[in-house]
Design a protein around this motif. Structure first.
Motif, mmCIF file in Angstrom:
data_model
loop_
_atom_site.group_PDB
_atom_site.id
_atom_site.type_symbol
_atom_site.label_atom_id
_atom_site.label_comp_id
_atom_site.label_asym_id
_atom_site.label_seq_id
_atom_site.Cartn_x
_atom_site.Cartn_y
_atom_site.Cartn_z
ATOM 1 N N MET A 1 -80.989 -40.008 15.309
ATOM 2 C CA MET A 1 -82.069 -40.327 14.360
ATOM 3 C C MET A 1 -82.670 -41.696 14.677
ATOM 4 S SD MET A 1 -81.807 -40.330 10.202
ATOM 5 C CE MET A 1 -83.268 -40.579 9.185
ATOM 6 N N PHE A 2 -81.767 -42.662 14.970
ATOM 7 C CA PHE A 2 -82.253 -43.996 15.349
ATOM 8 C C PHE A 2 -83.025 -43.941 16.659
ATOM 9 C CE2 PHE A 2 -79.053 -45.717 12.356
ATOM 10 C CZ PHE A 2 -79.820 -46.698 11.755
ATOM 11 N N ASP A 3 -82.572 -43.092 17.589
ATOM 12 C CA ASP A 3 -83.250 -42.979 18.886
ATOM 13 C C ASP A 3 -84.689 -42.499 18.737
ATOM 14 O OD1 ASP A 3 -81.006 -43.829 20.154
ATOM 15 O OD2 ASP A 3 -80.296 -41.856 20.752
ATOM 16 N N TYR A 4 -84.946 -41.727 17.675
ATOM 17 C CA TYR A 4 -86.303 -41.245 17.431
ATOM 18 C C TYR A 4 -87.145 -42.258 16.655
ATOM 19 C CZ TYR A 4 -85.697 -36.516 19.232
ATOM 20 O OH TYR A 4 -85.516 -35.431 20.059
ATOM 21 N N GLY A 5 -86.538 -43.408 16.375
ATOM 22 C CA GLY A 5 -87.285 -44.443 15.684
ATOM 23 C C GLY A 5 -87.388 -44.244 14.190
ATOM 24 N N LEU A 6 -86.548 -43.348 13.653
ATOM 25 C CA LEU A 6 -86.580 -43.082 12.213
ATOM 26 C C LEU A 6 -85.604 -44.005 11.490
ATOM 27 C CD1 LEU A 6 -86.613 -39.184 12.359
ATOM 28 C CD2 LEU A 6 -88.556 -40.696 11.900
ATOM 29 N N VAL A 7 -85.960 -44.392 10.286
ATOM 30 C CA VAL A 7 -85.135 -45.307 9.495
ATOM 31 C C VAL A 7 -84.413 -44.520 8.395
ATOM 32 C CG1 VAL A 7 -85.112 -47.363 8.041
ATOM 33 C CG2 VAL A 7 -86.748 -47.192 9.936
ATOM 34 N N PRO A 8 -83.072 -44.590 8.350
ATOM 35 C CA PRO A 8 -82.327 -43.893 7.282
ATOM 36 C C PRO A 8 -82.702 -44.437 5.909
ATOM 37 C CG PRO A 8 -80.862 -44.639 9.026
ATOM 38 C CD PRO A 8 -82.176 -45.297 9.267
ATOM 39 N N ASP A 9 -82.597 -43.565 4.883
ATOM 40 C CA ASP A 9 -82.891 -44.012 3.524
ATOM 41 C C ASP A 9 -81.701 -43.717 2.618
ATOM 42 O OD1 ASP A 9 -82.959 -41.285 3.095
ATOM 43 O OD2 ASP A 9 -85.140 -41.175 2.843
ATOM 44 N N ASN A 10 -81.927 -43.817 1.312
ATOM 45 C CA ASN A 10 -80.816 -43.640 0.371
ATOM 46 C C ASN A 10 -80.384 -42.186 0.220
ATOM 47 O OD1 ASN A 10 -83.230 -43.020 -0.921
ATOM 48 N ND2 ASN A 10 -82.501 -43.680 -2.927
ATOM 49 N N PHE A 11 -81.035 -41.273 0.914
ATOM 50 C CA PHE A 11 -80.539 -39.889 0.983
ATOM 51 C C PHE A 11 -79.710 -39.699 2.253
ATOM 52 C CE2 PHE A 11 -84.170 -39.489 -1.848
ATOM 53 C CZ PHE A 11 -83.653 -38.667 -2.840
ATOM 54 N N THR A 12 -80.112 -40.373 3.329
ATOM 55 C CA THR A 12 -79.412 -40.246 4.611
ATOM 56 C C THR A 12 -78.002 -40.819 4.554
ATOM 57 O OG1 THR A 12 -81.565 -40.716 5.626
ATOM 58 C CG2 THR A 12 -79.662 -40.600 7.095
ATOM 59 N N PHE A 13 -77.899 -42.070 4.104
ATOM 60 C CA PHE A 13 -76.618 -42.783 4.159
ATOM 61 C C PHE A 13 -75.484 -42.077 3.407
ATOM 62 C CE2 PHE A 13 -79.247 -46.596 5.308
ATOM 63 C CZ PHE A 13 -78.655 -46.814 6.548
ATOM 64 N N PRO A 14 -75.698 -41.557 2.185
ATOM 65 C CA PRO A 14 -74.591 -40.891 1.498
ATOM 66 C C PRO A 14 -73.995 -39.718 2.284
ATOM 67 C CG PRO A 14 -76.310 -41.406 -0.073
ATOM 68 C CD PRO A 14 -76.862 -41.726 1.285
ATOM 69 N N PHE A 15 -74.850 -38.960 2.974
ATOM 70 C CA PHE A 15 -74.329 -37.828 3.756
ATOM 71 C C PHE A 15 -73.443 -38.310 4.904
ATOM 72 C CE2 PHE A 15 -78.173 -35.596 2.029
ATOM 73 C CZ PHE A 15 -77.469 -34.617 1.333
ATOM 74 N N VAL A 16 -73.896 -39.344 5.613
ATOM 75 C CA VAL A 16 -73.138 -39.848 6.757
ATOM 76 C C VAL A 16 -71.840 -40.503 6.289
ATOM 77 C CG1 VAL A 16 -73.244 -41.225 8.854
ATOM 78 C CG2 VAL A 16 -75.327 -40.246 7.933
#
Length: 349
Positions: free
Chosen positions: A1-16
């Motif tokens: 996801m980072f490689d595509y230049g996308l920034v995680p948000d408050n929905f991304t982090f809980p899953f990881v």
């Protein structure tokens, strides 16, 4: 996801973070925590709850509390996450104390809050605290909530207030397996064998017993040395309900066989187990050897226990007492010297 230049948000982090907690990947979790801080999401309640859960599942409850304390605006979910973190890490007293802080902050506890904190009271046998929580639950209008009632009856049963527990059990709109288990186990814990087995018979008419049910039933049989009934239930568990015996079931059976004087049979059962016997298994055998004065199996049990609990002076003391019963004073002297060499202290009668 980072490689595509996308920034995680408050929905991304809980899953990881949930993925990290599932496999106890604490180093990955710490790295993601760093990304949370750099991304500016550390104060978010959803991300905060996921971080708390991750640290708690990895056994780092102090780190979980640091995350909790840094979040200025906390909702019920966040408080519940921290309450659960303390309970999961054998700190029920801190869970109860934090619940008081939550109430003082002006937040109304949820069903999850009450279930967690009442369970914490049960874990340390705090009946007065449990009664107080019972009163709060009714004042907060949870009197018709079966989950809260089941947790309360479990607490009362573990604390020995079996009449109150059974009254709550009778009030349940729907008696789930967990409710039957709490009541059966409560009776078994306090030596009410007949009530436990009678309730088990009633349960089988309306619900399918699970592995916890049979721990309660076998414990009840062990308490009154009901050897034949215990054997029957152990076999029935496998034959009729297709439940593979777990370490707790074997511990109950070793205790039952041992107390009944069937030490050879108990040892053979240990040798047949599909899992590695733990300290509870060998401890049950050692205690049975003390009752029947069996030196041979007592020595074997202590040898195995030393592998698990090398500094538990109580185990050495039990074998020393077995030696004394048998007039084996050389054995008593040997154990005294061994304990002294290890720096262990325990009175030996």
């Amino acid at each position: 996801m980072f490689d595509y230049g996308l920034v995680p948000d408050n929905f991304t982090f809980p899953f990881v973070l949930k993925a990290c907690s599932t496999v106890s990947a604490i180093e990955d979790g710490r790295k993601i925590h760093g990304q949370v801080i750099r991304s500016g999401w550390e104060g978010d309640v959803f991300v905060g709850a996921a971080l708390i859960d991750m640290y708690a599942k990895c056994g780092l409850v102090d780190n979980a509390r640091e995350v909790f304390d840094k979040i200025a605006v906390r909702d019920v979910v966040l408080w519940n996450s921290m309450l659960a973190a303390y309970s999961q890490n054998d700190k029920p007293d801190k869970s109860i104390s934090l619940c008081s802080e939550m109430v003082l902050s002006g937040l109304r506890p949820s069903e999850a809050t009450l279930v967690t904190v009442i369970s914490a009271s049960a874990a340390i046998g705090l009946l007065p605290q449990g009664k107080e929580l019972h009163g709060f639950a009714w004042r907060w209008r949870f009197e018709s909530n079966d989950k809260v009632k089941t947790t309360l009856l479990d607490m009362y049963a573990k604390c020995g207030s079996l009449k109150v527990a059974h009254n709550l059990f009778d009030q349940l709109k729907e008696k789930r397996v967990v409710s039957w288990n709490a009541m059966i186990t409560g009776y078994a814990m306090h030596g009410r064998t007949n009530e436990a087995l009678e309730l088990f018979d009633k349960m089988r008419e309306v619900a399918k017993p699970d592995h916890i049910t049979f721990v309660g039933v076998l414990s009840a049989c062990s308490h009154d040395c009901l050897l034949e009934k215990g054997r029957y239930f152990f076999e029935s568990m496998v034959r009729d309900y297709h439940i593979e015996p777990a370490i707790q079931h074997y511990t109950c059976m070793i205790d039952l066989l041992g107390h009944s004087g069937r030490l050879v049979e108990a040892y053979h059962l240990i040798m047949q187990m599909r899992m590695v016997p733990d300290a509870g298994i060998w401890g049950a055998l050692l205690n049975s050897c003390k009752i029947h004065g069996n030196v041979e199996f007592g020595e074997l049990a202590l040898e195995k226990l030393i592998e698990f609990e090398p500094d538990d002076a109580g185990n050495y003391a039990i074998l020393s007492n077995i030696y004394a019963q048998a007039g084996r004073w050389d054995g008593v002297a040997k154990l005294r010297k061994l304990m002294t060499d290890k720096g262990l202290k325990k009175s030996i009668d």
